[in-house]
Write an enzyme that holds these catalytic residues in place. Structure first.
Site, PDB file in Angstrom:
ATOM      1  CB  CYS A 227      17.632  34.015 -35.215  1.00 16.52           C
ATOM      2  SG  CYS A 227      16.506  34.073 -33.796  1.00 16.52           S
TER       3      CYS A 227
ATOM      4  CG  HIS B  94      17.960  29.964 -33.199  1.00 17.53           C
ATOM      5  ND1 HIS B  94      18.511  31.211 -33.415  1.00 17.53           N
ATOM      6  CD2 HIS B  94      18.537  29.142 -34.093  1.00 17.53           C
ATOM      7  CE1 HIS B  94      19.396  31.126 -34.386  1.00 17.53           C
ATOM      8  NE2 HIS B  94      19.440  29.885 -34.826  1.00 17.53           N
TER       9      HIS B  94
ATOM     10  CG  HIS C 186      21.423  29.927 -38.101  1.00 18.70           C
ATOM     11  ND1 HIS C 186      21.488  29.637 -36.767  1.00 18.70           N
ATOM     12  CD2 HIS C 186      22.576  29.451 -38.629  1.00 18.70           C
ATOM     13  CE1 HIS C 186      22.625  29.006 -36.495  1.00 18.70           C
ATOM     14  NE2 HIS C 186      23.293  28.876 -37.617  1.00 18.70           N
TER      15      HIS C 186
END
Length: 182
Positions: free
Chosen positions: A97, A143, A157
C-alpha cells in the site's frame, strides 16, 4: 469524468509511467557502469551494511511549505491497477500500500517515504477524509490509499497479500481516518 475519458487518462499515465521506468532503468544501468562496483556510501549503525537502492533523482524535501496539488498522482496510481500486492514492493510492477503511494508521488517529482506511519509524519497537513482532494493520501494506522476524488470516496490502493491494486472498495472497507496532504 466519463469512464472513457478516465480510461484514456489512465492509459496515458501508464504510457508515461512505462517511459519513466525505462528511463530510470537506463539511468541506473549507466550509474552502475560508471560506479564499477565501488561502494562509496557511508556506513553507520552497528550491524552489517545492506546495499541501499539506487538513490535516483533528487526530489524536493518536505520543508513544511504550502500544500501542493498532486492530482496527477491519481493517473499514475490508476495505471497500476491489476499489479499484485507484494509486501515491501515499491513498483513498478508490484506494490504494497505505501509503496504504491511512494511510487505514484515519485512520478510527479515528490518524495514520500515508504511506510504508512512515516507518510503520516511527513505530511504537510493532516485533514479529515471528507476534506481529501484528488491525489491526497488516505490514511489509517497500517494502511494507505490515494484519493481519486474530493472527499476520498473513490480511491486506489494495494489492499492486502494475495490481492491486486484496485479502486473498487467502498470507503467503509478501508476505515481511513485521515487524509494526508503533501
Amino acid at each position: 469524468m466519463s469512464s472513457e475519458n478516465a480510461w484514456r487518462a489512465a492509459a496515458a499515465a501508464a504510457a508515461a509511467a512505462e517511459k519513466a521506468a525505462a528511463a530510470e532503468a537506463a539511468r541506473q544501468a549507466e550509474q552502475a557502469a560508471n560506479n564499477n562496483g565501488n561502494n562509496n556510501g557511508g556506513g553507520g549503525g552497528n550491524g552489517p551494511v545492506s546495499p541501499s537502492p539506487s538513490p535516483g533523482p533528487v526530489y524536493p524535501s518536505n520543508s513544511g511549505g504550502s500544500v501542493g496539488d498532486y492530482s496527477a498522482v491519481v493517473g499514475y496510481a490508476m495505471s497500476r491497477i491489476g499489479c499484485p500486492y507484494v509486501w515491501g514492493a515499491e513498483g513498478p510492477d508490484s506494490f504494497d500500500c505505501s509503496g504504491l503511494v511512494t511510487w505514484a508521488y515519485r512520478q510527479v517529482g515528490k518524495y514520500v517515504p515508504h511506510q504508512s506511519e512515516a507518510q503520516y509524519a511527513a505530511a504537510a497537513r493532516v485533514v479529515s477524509v471528507s476534506e481529501a482532494r484528488p491525489g491526497d493520501v488516505l490514511w489509517r494506522y497500517g494502511h494507505v490509499g490515494i484519493a481519486c476524488n474530493s472527499g476520498g470516496s473513490h480511491y486506489v490502493h494495494a489492499p492486502t497479500q494475495g490481492a491486486y491494486v484496485r479502486d473498487t472498495d467502498p470507503l467503509s472497507w478501508s476505515q481511513f481516518t485521515n487524509a494526508l496532504q503533501f
